[in-house]
Design an enzyme around this catalytic site. Structure first.
Site, PDB file in Angstrom:
ATOM      1  N   HIS A 163     -10.065   0.555  -9.856  1.00  0.00           N
ATOM      2  CA  HIS A 163      -9.693   1.528  -8.819  1.00  0.00           C
ATOM      3  C   HIS A 163      -8.240   1.962  -8.951  1.00  0.00           C
ATOM      4  CE1 HIS A 163      -9.030   3.367  -4.923  1.00  0.00           C
ATOM      5  NE2 HIS A 163      -8.028   2.530  -4.741  1.00  0.00           N
ATOM      6  N   PHE A 164      -7.325   0.999  -9.019  1.00  0.00           N
ATOM      7  CA  PHE A 164      -5.933   1.460  -8.996  1.00  0.00           C
ATOM      8  C   PHE A 164      -5.487   2.037 -10.329  1.00  0.00           C
ATOM      9  CE2 PHE A 164      -4.968  -3.231  -9.295  1.00  0.00           C
ATOM     10  CZ  PHE A 164      -4.293  -3.232 -10.500  1.00  0.00           C
ATOM     11  N   HIS A 165      -6.180   1.686 -11.410  1.00  0.00           N
ATOM     12  CA  HIS A 165      -5.860   2.371 -12.658  1.00  0.00           C
ATOM     13  C   HIS A 165      -6.344   3.818 -12.619  1.00  0.00           C
ATOM     14  CE1 HIS A 165      -4.784  -1.567 -14.293  1.00  0.00           C
ATOM     15  NE2 HIS A 165      -4.128  -0.900 -15.224  1.00  0.00           N
ATOM     16  N   TYR A 168       1.660   5.448  -2.228  1.00  0.00           N
ATOM     17  CA  TYR A 168       1.939   6.819  -1.783  1.00  0.00           C
ATOM     18  C   TYR A 168       3.308   7.282  -2.253  1.00  0.00           C
ATOM     19  CZ  TYR A 168      -2.439   6.427   0.400  1.00  0.00           C
ATOM     20  OH  TYR A 168      -3.782   6.255   0.562  1.00  0.00           O
ATOM     21  N   ARG A 189     -10.966 -10.545 -11.377  1.00  0.00           N
ATOM     22  CA  ARG A 189      -9.789  -9.998 -12.048  1.00  0.00           C
ATOM     23  C   ARG A 189      -8.833 -11.137 -12.392  1.00  0.00           C
ATOM     24  NH1 ARG A 189      -6.357  -7.231  -7.098  1.00  0.00           N
ATOM     25  NH2 ARG A 189      -4.829  -6.904  -8.733  1.00  0.00           N
ATOM     26  N   ARG A 190      -7.751 -10.811 -13.104  1.00  0.00           N
ATOM     27  CA  ARG A 190      -6.699 -11.755 -13.476  1.00  0.00           C
ATOM     28  C   ARG A 190      -7.234 -12.926 -14.299  1.00  0.00           C
ATOM     29  NH1 ARG A 190      -6.048 -12.046  -7.756  1.00  0.00           N
ATOM     30  NH2 ARG A 190      -4.965 -10.214  -7.023  1.00  0.00           N
ATOM     31  N   HIS A 231       0.798  -1.213   0.000  1.00  0.00           N
ATOM     32  CA  HIS A 231       0.000   0.000   0.000  1.00  0.00           C
ATOM     33  C   HIS A 231       0.832   1.265   0.000  1.00  0.00           C
ATOM     34  CE1 HIS A 231      -3.775   1.683  -0.717  1.00  0.00           C
ATOM     35  NE2 HIS A 231      -3.468   2.664   0.079  1.00  0.00           N
TER      36      HIS A 231
END
Lengths: 271, 539
Positions: free
Chosen positions: B366-368, B219, B429-430, B215
């Site tokens: 989300h992370f894209h 950042y 996913r994946r 995580h």
């Protein structure tokens, strides 16, 4: 101001910074380890310490719950990357002598004329595992089990290495090559079926899975049906049982017919 | 004063070159598993591509951007030549060597384990060693940033450290510590198995180690973006930073609370106790604080710019903003994507709500949106802003730059919004392909097609970005002047030592890591729950 002044109780940034963080940590810890465990009415804790241990993830073994009785033997073969690595010529030679008793069904060159598996060039790990399973009773067959029951560990290893050493030959009754059915290329994603080749050698080989090209159609069909009905259960995590159960009878026929028609030289080589 | 321009340019060019390759792979992946493509007869090819895409986008690209930008900040904010240039080049070449070493086994199909490693999957050892080299190369940068700041402090005792450098060093410390988790996983768990010394692996422990990295690494990716928000955007649009102290507080908060929260990635894992999951969930909520502080401060800074340009009224000032300025555009797009991405993140960090979207396409969406959208669009902005100072040439085609930013924004929204949606519907996913002919998922086909089209819009935008920078290398020469950062409304004359140094916050970061990770790691390491390794691409 030096580092000593920074880490000092006289520095309000230090006291407040550490104080706030510590307070948040303590409050969340009390909530996570004491309040929330007791807020779950379906779990009973003997005392606070019990709840804290549970929330911390301490493995608890309760002796009061008896393990379910084993009705059928499960496979207990352990295969590692070193189990059968680099056999000596003597080991292969001993395997060849032992293999004479197998030839009646599996053929003198490891190619069967009797709808038994072709063993020539099969992955050593596969023969090793199946012989162990026949010996332990995890897999049973009226013909095979009596042969396996008297084999020693060394004999099983020698036999596996011998058959793996033999060249892969075409099947005894080769049929014209059939086109790949969808169940073989893609599996069936929505039913949790992976492509056969993902384990069985044409895309990748997962240890313990045999290659299937040129094997007897009747044999493969029978095995898929045995997996689907739960008669055969030496697949450790039910990989094959789950797949076979989800396959339609037509897919079983198509997969068995396709693999029987293939030459074995397309199989991925063993490292 | 940018002296080592070649060093900085080398980092940026390598970053954007590998970014271009990984972006192409990403677009192909979107296409091939959408209803537009035919099913792959070998799903392993998909995972090969996915591993390369993730490894480059997760480890190589953002690290190089942070390093190049960090060197630029060190020289221009501190106004002193970079000390340790030879070491900096060593770090760069280590990353080059590591990337090549990692990519070869991936291309050969020997390391299709995805960039998050997923033990007990084990790939070729050179893949992991390559990743280690990349991390070691970046640690050289961490050391250099610290050393350069120390030298500056000696020459300027008691003076406030320029905000850009303060934040840059905070980011480097965060990376140094957060990378330790993955390093421990690789060195203690994965590499011994990949080297053949062991053939079992404690997958649960390895996953906990990785969550230590997973995580806070986000950042670290975010740091250059936040530095750009605070120190580039206000200057570029003619405003001032609303509060220097607020900025410093945001960065130290990231340092403290970005780290002990990674277990929200393991909510579905049985090996971690629920109590620790709750603590990590609560601390994850705290990360919203520095982000909200930043949104407030930057909006205030932007308002200052608007009012200086004659903007009036409660919201009327928004019209007075320089919307044709690429930096303004990039900031606005970044904030919109950060807003939506952040809102989605609240679902992920909640122990209960996570269960409905865990391991679905929602997570990839989300992370894209956060990384590929909010963060990377500011990487573009940083490059555009720095380029004339690095090349001594002007980026003339502002209209093309605006189009590129628009396309990236539109592409990212078109890609990720349907992606979130199918995730809520339960699409995992994946997966290399989906059977859209099946009535159970046929209704999702349209969303997935939109998503794939968005992927190609992104690819177009990415190509435009590289073309703009390449053309900038041959544009007419200009004197771009010294590279400057935004100044605050009240430029600090003195700063409390706690806001001018990192020691206290690094100490808190390490202390919280120990409280939040210590027991789970110790518990897993002593119970012995190893499972046999599953080797990829080998018998």
């Amino acid at each position: 101001m030096s580092a000593r002044d920074l880490f000092s109780l006289n520095n309000p940034h230090f006291t407040r910074g550490v104080g706030i963080i510590a307070a948040i940590l303590i409050v969340t810890a009390i909530a996570g380890f004491i309040v929330l465990p007791f807020a779950q009415p379906w779990i009973q804790f003997a005392n606070v310490w019990d709840a804290i241990c549970s929330a911390a993830g301490v493995v608890q073994r309760t002796a009061t719950v008896a393990a379910p009785e084993e009705t059928k033997r499960l496979s207990d073969v352990v295969l590692t990357s070193h189990t059968l690595s680099r056999p000596s010529q003597e080991a292969i030679g001993r395997g060849a002598t032992l293999a004479q008793r197998c030839a009646i069904c599996h053929g003198p060159t490891g190619i069967s004329r009797a709808d038994s598996p072709n063993l020539a060039g099969q992955y050593a790990a596969v023969i090793y595992k199946e012989l162990h399973d026949f010996r332990s009773g995890a897999r049973s067959n009226a013909v095979m089990s009596p042969f396996a029951v008297n084999l020693t560990d060394d004999e099983i290893a020698d036999l596996s290495n011998y058959y793996a050493y033999l060249p892969r030959l075409p099947a005894y009754h080769p049929t014209p090559q059939l086109p790949k059915p969808n169940i073989v290329i893609f599996g069936a994603p929505l039913r949790g079926i992976a492509p056969c080749g993902a384990c069985h050698g044409s895309l990748d080989n997962k240890t313990g899975s045999p290659w299937l090209e040129g094997q007897s159609e009747a044999y493969m069909k029978a095995q898929l049906q045995a997996f689907a009905e739960g008669e055969r259960r030496n697949d450790i995590s039910q990989q094959m049982r789950n797949i076979a159960r989800a396959m339609t009878p037509q897919e079983i026929d198509a997969a068995a017919a396709y693999y029987a028609s293939q030459p074995p030289d397309v199989v991925k080589a063993v490292d | 004063m940018l002296v080592n321009r070649k060093l900085i340019l080398a980092h940026f060019w390598l970053a954007f070159a590998v970014f271009g390759v990984a972006l192409t792979l990403g677009a192909w992946q979107m296409f091939i598993r959408s209803p537009l493509g035919t099913w792959l007869s070998n799903p392993e090819l998909y995972y090969r591509s996915l591993t390369a895409h993730g490894t480059v986008m997760g480890y190589v690209f953002p690290t190089l951007v942070a390093m190049g930008f960090g060197y630029a900040i060190s020289e221009s904010a501190l106004e002193q030549r970079l000390v340790g240039v030879r070491w900096a080049w060593t770090g760069f070449w280590l990353i080059v060597a590591g990337s090549i070493m990692a990519v070869i086994p991936i291309a050969l199909g020997r390391a299709s384990v995805l960039y998050t490693f997923y033990p007990p999957l084990i790939g070729n050892i050179f893949y992991y060693l390559g990743v280690v080299l990349v991390v070691v190369g970046s640690w050289i940068w961490v050391a250099l940033m610290s050393i350069n700041l120390r030298i500056w402090r000696k020459a300027h005792p008691g003076a406030p450290v320029p905000l850009a450098m303060f934040a840059n060093v905070a980011g480097s410390y965060l990376w140094a510590w957060t990378a330790v988790g993955a390093a421990l996983e690789l060195l203690l768990q994965i590499i011994p198995v990949a080297a053949g010394l062991k053939n079992t692996i404690d997958a649960g422990l390895a996953r906990v180690f990785f969550s230590w990295t997973l995580h806070a690494i986000v950042y670290f990716w975010l740091m250059p973006t936040y530095i750009a928000y605070y120190t580039i955007v206000p200057r570029a649009i003619g405003g001032r930073v609303y509060s220097d102290s607020m900025a410093r507080i945001s960065f130290i908060l990231f340092l403290v609370v970005a780290m002990p929260i990674g277990m929200h990635h393991t909510f579905a894992d049985p090996q971690v106790g629920a109590g620790f999951k709750f603590i990590h969930s609560a601390f994850t909520a705290l990360v919203a604080l520095p982000t909200l502080l930043t949104v407030f401060t930057i909006c205030a800074s932007v308002e200052i710019a608007a009012r200086l340009r004659g903007g009036r009224g409660l919201f009327g000032w928004l019209r007075a903003l320089p919307w044709d300025n690429p930096m303004m555009l990039a900031l606005a797009f970044s904030f919109v994507m950060l807003g939506f991405g952040g809102a989605g993140g609240l679902i992920n960090m909640s122990y209960q709500l996570d269960a409905s979207i865990h391991n679905t396409q929602w997570i990839t969406g989300h992370f894209h949106l956060i990384f590929g959208g909010a963060i990377v669009i500011m990487y573009f902005a940083i490059a555009y802003d720095l380029w004339p100072h690095l090349t001594g040439r002007e980026l003339i085609d502002v209209r093309l730059i605006r189009t590129q930013l628009w396309l990236w924004f539109i592409g990212m929204v078109v890609t990720t919004f349907p992606w979130h949606w199918v995730g809520i519907l339960g699409m995992p996913r994946r997966m290399a392909y989906f059977d859209f002919a099946d009535p159970a998922i046929a209704p999702q086909a349209l969303s997935v097609i939109f998503s794939a089209i968005g992927g190609f819009v992104l690819l177009t935008s990415g190509i435009m970005f590289i073309v703009i920078l390449a053309r900038g290398m041959r544009a007419p020469q200009v004197d771009a002047g010294a590279y400057r950062f935004a100044v605050a409304v009240h430029q600090p004359a003195t700063v409390p030592v706690a806001l001018n140094t990192h020691a206290l916050w690094v100490a808190l970061m390490i202390a919280l890591t120990i409280t939040n990770y210590g027991y789970p790691i110790l518990n897993l390491a002593t119970t012995g729950t190893s499972v046999p390794a599953v080797y990829v691409g080998a018998q």
